[in-house]
Structures are given as C-alpha cells and as structure tokens.
Enzyme design. Structure first.
Site, PDB file in Angstrom:
ATOM      1  N   LYS A 147       3.697 -37.494  -1.933  1.00  0.00           N
ATOM      2  CA  LYS A 147       4.605 -37.389  -0.780  1.00  0.00           C
ATOM      3  C   LYS A 147       4.292 -38.471   0.237  1.00  0.00           C
ATOM      4  CE  LYS A 147       3.234 -33.209  -0.134  1.00  0.00           C
ATOM      5  NZ  LYS A 147       2.874 -32.173  -1.046  1.00  0.00           N
ATOM      6  N   LYS A 155      -6.799 -40.230   4.243  1.00  0.00           N
ATOM      7  CA  LYS A 155      -5.722 -39.727   5.098  1.00  0.00           C
ATOM      8  C   LYS A 155      -5.734 -40.413   6.457  1.00  0.00           C
ATOM      9  CE  LYS A 155      -5.068 -35.260   2.865  1.00  0.00           C
ATOM     10  NZ  LYS A 155      -5.545 -33.878   2.775  1.00  0.00           N
ATOM     11  N   LYS A 209       0.022 -43.754  -7.745  1.00  0.00           N
ATOM     12  CA  LYS A 209       0.021 -42.295  -7.901  1.00  0.00           C
ATOM     13  C   LYS A 209       1.215 -41.683  -7.154  1.00  0.00           C
ATOM     14  CE  LYS A 209      -1.895 -38.363  -5.991  1.00  0.00           C
ATOM     15  NZ  LYS A 209      -2.462 -37.629  -4.975  1.00  0.00           N
TER      16      LYS A 209
HETATM   17  P1  ADP Z   1       0.743 -35.120  -2.449  1.00  0.00           P
HETATM   18  O1  ADP Z   1      -0.169 -36.231  -2.910  1.00  0.00           O
HETATM   19  O2  ADP Z   1       2.162 -35.385  -2.796  1.00  0.00           O
HETATM   20  O3  ADP Z   1       0.535 -34.767  -0.977  1.00  0.00           O
HETATM   21  P2  ADP Z   1      -0.760 -32.726  -2.921  1.00  0.00           P
HETATM   22  O4  ADP Z   1      -1.982 -33.422  -2.398  1.00  0.00           O
HETATM   23  O5  ADP Z   1      -0.111 -31.667  -2.083  1.00  0.00           O
HETATM   24  O6  ADP Z   1       0.328 -33.841  -3.274  1.00  0.00           O
HETATM   25  O7  ADP Z   1      -1.105 -32.156  -4.352  1.00  0.00           O
HETATM   26  C1  ADP Z   1      -0.912 -30.833  -4.829  1.00  0.00           C
HETATM   27  C2  ADP Z   1      -1.472 -30.751  -6.233  1.00  0.00           C
HETATM   28  O8  ADP Z   1      -0.765 -31.628  -7.107  1.00  0.00           O
HETATM   29  C3  ADP Z   1      -2.956 -31.152  -6.336  1.00  0.00           C
HETATM   30  O9  ADP Z   1      -3.633 -30.347  -7.295  1.00  0.00           O
HETATM   31  C4  ADP Z   1      -2.880 -32.575  -6.806  1.00  0.00           C
HETATM   32  O10 ADP Z   1      -4.035 -32.969  -7.506  1.00  0.00           O
HETATM   33  C5  ADP Z   1      -1.652 -32.563  -7.715  1.00  0.00           C
HETATM   34  N1  ADP Z   1      -1.005 -33.873  -7.701  1.00  0.00           N
HETATM   35  C6  ADP Z   1      -0.335 -34.441  -6.672  1.00  0.00           C
HETATM   36  N2  ADP Z   1       0.142 -35.652  -7.009  1.00  0.00           N
HETATM   37  C7  ADP Z   1      -0.238 -35.868  -8.288  1.00  0.00           C
HETATM   38  C8  ADP Z   1      -0.045 -36.943  -9.217  1.00  0.00           C
HETATM   39  N3  ADP Z   1       0.649 -38.028  -8.903  1.00  0.00           N
HETATM   40  N4  ADP Z   1      -0.579 -36.818 -10.450  1.00  0.00           N
HETATM   41  C9  ADP Z   1      -1.269 -35.719 -10.798  1.00  0.00           C
HETATM   42  N5  ADP Z   1      -1.481 -34.663  -9.976  1.00  0.00           N
HETATM   43  C10 ADP Z   1      -0.978 -34.726  -8.747  1.00  0.00           C
END
Ligand code: ADP
Ligand code: TRP
Length: 331
Positions: A200, A119, A197
């Site tokens: 957001k 991050k 991956k």
């Molecule tokens: P972002 O990466 O968009 O900020 P978050 O970190 O808020 O998403 O993730 C929320 C949940 O969704 C977590 O359990 C995370 O492991 C899952 N997650 C987010 N992006 C993916 C992805 N591309 N593939 C699988 N799981 C995901």
C-alpha cells in the site's frame, strides 16, 4: 512447530492491519495461508486496529476499514465457526501485557527493528507508538500463547523480536510463554506494478476485489521492459508472468512461458491473460462479499463472538502474568 507443548492443540495466530484495501501481496503472502491453516489447528485471527492507529487517525476511516477487512476475510474463506476472528482492540488486556513486556525489553532490541526505520524513512511520523509497535505485536502473539504465526517475509523480524521478549519474560519471571515460530507462504514476496514488493505504501498494488475497468487499468500499467514484440522474452524477468504464476496451474504457466520464449508474443497479450485470470480467480469471493455486505449486523456479531472467546484466553494468560510479576488480580 517444535515448540508446541506435547498433547496441546497447535495454536495458530495472525493479525492484519485495517490500513487500506487488501491487495494480491496480502492475499498470496498472508491471507491464503491463513485460510488454509484453518484445518490444521486452532486459529486466532484478528484485525489489528490498535496497530493501525500508527497510520490512520480518522475514526470513520478506521471503522470503515475494519468492516472492509472483516468482509474481505469472510468472503475469502475465513470460517467463523472454526476460527476465532476478532478486533484487536476488543481485548484490552493486550495493551496491559505490552506494558509489562516493555519493562523487560531493552531499547536496543527495538532500535534494531527494520520496520520502524523503513516507515520513518518513508515519511511516517516517528511516534512512540510506531517505535513500540513490535512490543504490542509480541503481546498479540503471546497473550494467546500461540505456537505458529503465518506471515509474509517482512514480518519475520517481528516474530524474532517476539521470541526474544518471551525469553526475557520467562527468564525473569518463570516459563509462561511458548516461543512462537513464523510460517511463510509459498509467495513470500509478491511483486507490485513496478516490480518492487507490492505494498500500500508504495502505491503499486492490485486490489483483491478490484474488477472491470479498474482492474484492467491496473494490470495494463504493470511495468515491463522494452523488448520488441517479435523478440523472444525471458518470462522469469517479467512481473506479468510472475503474477500470472500465482494464479495459474503448472501447465498454464508452462504454456505462457513457451509463448514468451518463442517471440511474436507481446506483453500486452500477457497482460490481457493475467487480467482474465484475475477476474475469474476471485469471482466467487467477490460474489460472496456482496452477499455478506447485505446482511446487517453480521460482521459486528461475528467479531463480538470472536472477541468473547479471545478475551477468555487473554484473561487466563494475564492471571498467570499478574501473579508472576506481583500484581494483584483486577478487583
Ligand atoms: P502493506 O505492505 O501493503 O502495508 P501489510 O504490511 O499490511 O501490507 O501486510 C499484511 C500482511 O501481508 C503481512 O503478513 C505481510 O507480510 C503480507 N504482505 C504484504 N505485502 C506483501 C507482498 N508484496 N508479498 C508478500 N506478502 C505481503
Ligand atoms: N504487523 C503485522 C502487519 O503489518 C500485523 C500484526 C499485528 C500481526 N499484530 C500481529 C501479525 C500479530 C501477526 C501476529 O502485517
């Protein structure tokens, strides 16, 4: 699951940050299994608004995001009769436990956390809160004495850190916390528009509740290679195909794979198929979301009831913790 105390009900817990619109990565990586697991144990799911303060520092935006995530979960099948659904900040005991955990956790454990380093590398300010994030997450999980934590792959290290912290605490003060296990979904890494991956923070998402032109534009922008239309294509190397497989039956997947391999089938056609699948797949949830959004006070009432139940559990754990460490019960 092996750590579950014999005879007790399986306690399943997960959190989601209200840091923006939920996307297909969130759905197939986390939310879908959250919904499915409602039949397999006692579920506690919460909206991690305290964690979101590490990225969102605008009160109105945070409030709106919390409501959006709540509506999304309810529309996608979270059943508030069955599952304890609440806002993280409505259980302030969790921050107290986080402090106590901080006093038994070595700096080295947090210094090894990838998520902090990633991050900061992506430009987030290196606040103490961001560094402390895994300790708050450990408190989220352990205060409800959870056994199983369904998450996406990027959260595995956080669960390992949680187990370490539970171990340090138990070792210092006596056995209070079970060591939780993570559970990955069948799609631990959902690819985004660019093949990385979906996230957001990479700006490569397809939102669960996008529809019409907005959705179509996103799907059409998925990056593909430059194999000419006539040439055979390898479906396994294509992001459009990978996303389609998340939504389609095994027969439909085979049919599309055969079209790729036969040649004379362009990525544009595959994208159109994916677009149509997405419109259909979430149609019911979309409809339900609109209905729920019209009911005034519904979200607040559900979250309020959830918090009451969650707080009972949290207080019971904190009574044990306070006694174990030598703090009095709150007056
Ligand atoms: P972002 O990466 O968009 O900020 P978050 O970190 O808020 O998403 O993730 C929320 C949940 O969704 C977590 O359990 C995370 O492991 C899952 N997650 C987010 N992006 C993916 C992805 N591309 N593939 C699988 N799981 C995901
Ligand atoms: N860190 C998680 C994420 O970004 C959200 C979260 C906070 C969480 N506390 C949790 C997930 C406890 C599982 C359990 O997705």
């Amino acid at each position: 699951m092996s750590t579950q105390a014999s005879g007790s009900c399986l306690r399943i817990l997960s959190g989601v940050q209200p840091s923006g619109k939920l996307h297909l990565g969130n759905y197939f990586g986390a939310i879908r299994q959250h919904i499915e697991l409602q039949r397999q144990g006692e579920c506690f799911y919460f909206i991690a608004d305290l964690h979101a303060l590490t990225t969102i520092q605008n009160a109105n935006e945070l409030q709106a995001n919390v409501r959006d995530v709540a509506l999304d979960y309810l529309a996608l099948g979270l059943d508030p009769q069955r599952t304890v659904f609440f806002r993280q900040s409505d259980v302030p005991e969790v921050t107290e436990l986080a402090w106590i955990f901080a006093t038994v956790t070595g700096m080295g454990l947090l210094e090894r956390a990838h998520s902090y380093k990633d991050k900061v590398a992506r430009g987030l300010p290196a606040s103490v809160g961001l560094f402390f994030y895994p300790i708050l997450m450990a408190a989220d999980i352990l205060i409800y004495r959870s056994h199983l934590v369904p998450v996406g792959q990027d959260q595995i290290q956080h669960i390992e850190i949680t187990r370490d912290i539970a171990g340090y605490f138990n070792h210092t003060y006596g056995e209070i916390f079970p060591l939780p296990e993570y559970r990955l979904s069948e799609a631990p890494i959902v690819p985004g528009l660019d093949g990385k991956k979906m996230s957001k923070s990479y700006g490569n998402t397809i939102e669960i509740f996008a529809t019409g032109q907005e959705l179509r534009k996103k799907v059409m922008s998925i990056v593909t290679d430059s194999t000419p239309l006539d040439a055979p294509k390898d479906p396994e190397k294509c992001n459009v195909y990978k996303l389609y497989c998340l939504l389609a039956t095994p027969e439909e997947q085979q049919e599309l794979a055969a079209k790729y391999r036969a040649g004379g089938f362009g990525y544009g056609q595959a994208k159109q198929m994916l677009y149509e699948k997405l419109e259909g797949y979430f149609a019911q949830a979309r409809q339900r979301r609109q209905e729920l959004a019209r009911e005034p006070g519904l979200v607040d009432e559900i979250l309020r009831r959830g918090a009451q139940r969650a707080r009972e559990e949290a207080r019971a754990t904190m009574a044990l913790v306070r006694r174990a460490v030598g703090l009095n019960p709150p007056p």
